[in-house]
Design an enzyme around this catalytic site. Structure first.
Site, PDB file in Angstrom:
ATOM      1  N   ASP A  73      -2.716   2.157  -6.177  1.00 32.70           N
ATOM      2  CA  ASP A  73      -1.644   2.193  -5.191  1.00 32.70           C
ATOM      3  C   ASP A  73      -1.653   1.003  -4.236  1.00 32.70           C
ATOM      4  OD1 ASP A  73      -4.041   3.006  -4.027  1.00 32.70           O
ATOM      5  OD2 ASP A  73      -3.043   4.269  -2.550  1.00 32.70           O
ATOM      6  N   GLU A  74      -2.341  -0.061  -4.587  1.00 29.81           N
ATOM      7  CA  GLU A  74      -2.507  -1.158  -3.642  1.00 29.81           C
ATOM      8  C   GLU A  74      -2.602  -2.483  -4.400  1.00 29.81           C
ATOM      9  OE1 GLU A  74      -5.614  -2.297  -0.001  1.00 29.81           O
ATOM     10  OE2 GLU A  74      -6.033  -0.629  -1.363  1.00 29.81           O
TER      11      GLU A  74
ATOM     12  N   ASP B  67       0.856  -1.181   0.000  1.00 27.78           N
ATOM     13  CA  ASP B  67       0.000   0.000   0.000  1.00 27.78           C
ATOM     14  C   ASP B  67       0.895   1.234   0.000  1.00 27.78           C
ATOM     15  OD1 ASP B  67      -2.182   1.632   0.070  1.00 27.78           O
ATOM     16  OD2 ASP B  67      -2.961   0.933   1.987  1.00 27.78           O
TER      17      ASP B  67
END
Length: 480
Positions: free
Chosen positions: A105-106, A11
């Site tokens: 983003d993860e 993350d």
């Protein structure tokens, strides 16, 4: 549950805001809020400096401004975020063929499928190397969680924030989970947590002790049984790569039922924009717009409308969602709203329901098409350009910079680059012919392709800022 912590959850830390801080040296260490900057705007991401003041994602920008008036409020630059996401996902792909992106983003990574030795020492070394590689390639930090299941890996990455790594050793899962709030379990939102609280259940341990039958009674068969399994550490969900999604959707559960019709409409518009962001992030478009409304009594309604062609235009999705909402009675209260797009395609069609050009600049957090938006007045005359705070610009004399704020016919630009000291601030007329929209600069400079900087030189070719501090006292602010 695996016997080794070979599932990795990555993350990125406050992704959008961190990108803006990395791109804008004058904002490093200062509160930054990315999202819609207009009166109907919503926060997409807040930097850790802004979170200290209580600002968080999904908050109305107007409320964020009251809590943290000195923050820099910037419009999103999704094209840059997507470029950086591709770099990060490429690094994950080098670790394993099984990478499951959840957003820009993860992502989850199955390290076992990548041939990593199933030992705590080996997977920790891989996680630390990954964090170093991400920082070297993007200039950003990331948090990593390592565990034997997806749920625990995600919990671990959350506990590692910011810029850390947390590994949950096999056999310690229940000891770690027990004292945590039930909200730590994926899928437990405010409404479910409140239902459990009324039954005297507030922690993961209490959830496990309640038993499956009691949770089913409180929450229903599917949700109750699934929650009990997760609370007792049972999570056998595999990491699935390259899922072919049939739809893209977002939804929010509200702490208190919404009874104000205008608030319901605003929340639905915000969700429509978030849905389109995900749609664009996946490089897809969709033909059918769906809304989901869960009322105060838990009755759930869905309504859908099929367009004449696939679209990824936020205005089109907002308008379709609003039309669908017109046929739903919300006077008694709404506890959950959702917007989805199905009938996905890999191409888009021209806006079949085009609206006035100015509607694209309502500031709801959707992706701006340009750094400066021309607005057409009655009779076809062009009004002065509207420069969006945070957008990239290029000046014929001073070079690359970004819009710090605009108003009353003027635009303030800070001229700096990601690898320079904080730059100078200059003000121009909004229709200055030397000022044009620019392209995002890379966050990490390719030294091999750049000539060495002269000692004492500044980013814009002007006078250096003493001590590396911003020239203007209001450097952290950006006007809508």
């Amino acid at each position: 549950m695996r016997g080794a912590p070979t599932i990795l959850h990555l993350d990125m830390d406050a992704f959008y805001a961190s990108v803006e801080q990395a791109a804008k040296p004058s904002l490093r260490g200062k509160p930054v809020v990315v999202g819609g900057v207009g009166p109907r705007g919503v926060v997409a991401t807040a930097s850790y400096e802004a979170r200290v003041f209580g600002v968080h994602s999904a908050m109305a920008t107007a409320q964020a401004r009251r809590l943290c008036p000195n923050a820099a409020y910037l419009t999103p630059r999704f094209s840059l975020y997507q470029q950086i996401s591709q770099v990060v996902m490429g690094l994950l792909g080098q670790l394993s063929p099984l990478v499951e992106p959840l957003s820009l983003d993860e992502a989850f990574v199955d390290l076992e499928a990548g041939g990593v030795e199933p030992s705590s020492a080996a997977v920790r070394a891989v996680g630390e190397r990954l964090r170093r590689d991400i920082t070297a390639a993007t200039g950003l930090t990331a948090s990593v969680g390592l565990a034997g299941s997806k749920m625990l890996a995600k919990i671990a990455s959350e506990g590692a924030k910011p810029d850390g790594l947390l590994l949950i050793d096999p056999g310690t899962e229940l000891e770690l989970l027990g004292p945590m709030s039930v909200r730590a379990i994926p899928g437990v939102g405010p409404a479910t947590a409140e239902t459990l609280r009324r039954a005297g259940i507030t922690t993961v341990a209490e959830t496990a002790d309640a038993g499956e039958d009691e949770l089913v009674r409180l929450l229903g068969r599917a949700h109750g049984a699934g929650l009990h399994a997760l609370a007792t550490g049972h999570d056998d969900r595999p990491v699935v790569a390259e899922r072919d999604a049939k739809s893209v959707s977002v939804e929010d559960t509200f702490a208190e039922d919404l009874t104000d019709r205008v608030r319901v409409q605003l929340e639905l518009a915000r969700l429509a924009d978030r849905c389109v962001q995900r749609l664009r992030g996946a490089g897809r478009s969709g033909r059918t717009v769906v809304i989901k409304v869960r009322r105060y009594d838990f009755s759930t309604l869905t309504r859908s409308e099929t367009l004449r062609g696939p679209t990824d235009d936020p205005a089109v999705v907002r308008e379709a969602a609003a039309r669908l909402l017109d046929g739903v009675d919300t006077t008694a209260g709404v506890r959950l709203l959702g917007v989805g797009v199905s009938g996905l395609a890999d191409y888009t069609q021209e806006d079949l329901f085009a609206q006035a050009a100015g509607e694209a600049a309502q500031g709801t957090g959707s992706e701006p098409e340009d750094a400066a938006e021309p607005q057409e007045a009655a009779g076809g005359a062009q009004q002065p350009r509207r420069w969006l705070p945070g957008a990239d610009v290029l000046h014929a004399e001073y070079g690359a910079g970004w819009v710090q704020g605009s108003g009353v016919g003027r635009v303030t630009v800070r001229f700096e680059q990601p690898w320079s000291p904080p730059g100078r601030v200059r003000t121009f007329s909004v229709d200055d012919p030397d000022l044009t929209p620019g392209e995002p600069l890379p966050l990490v400079r390719d030294e091999a392709a750049q000539p060495p900087a002269l000692p004492g030189s500044s980013a814009d070719g002007g006078v250096d800022v003493p001590g590396g501090e911003p020239v203007a006292s209001g450097a952290g602010r950006a006007s809508p």
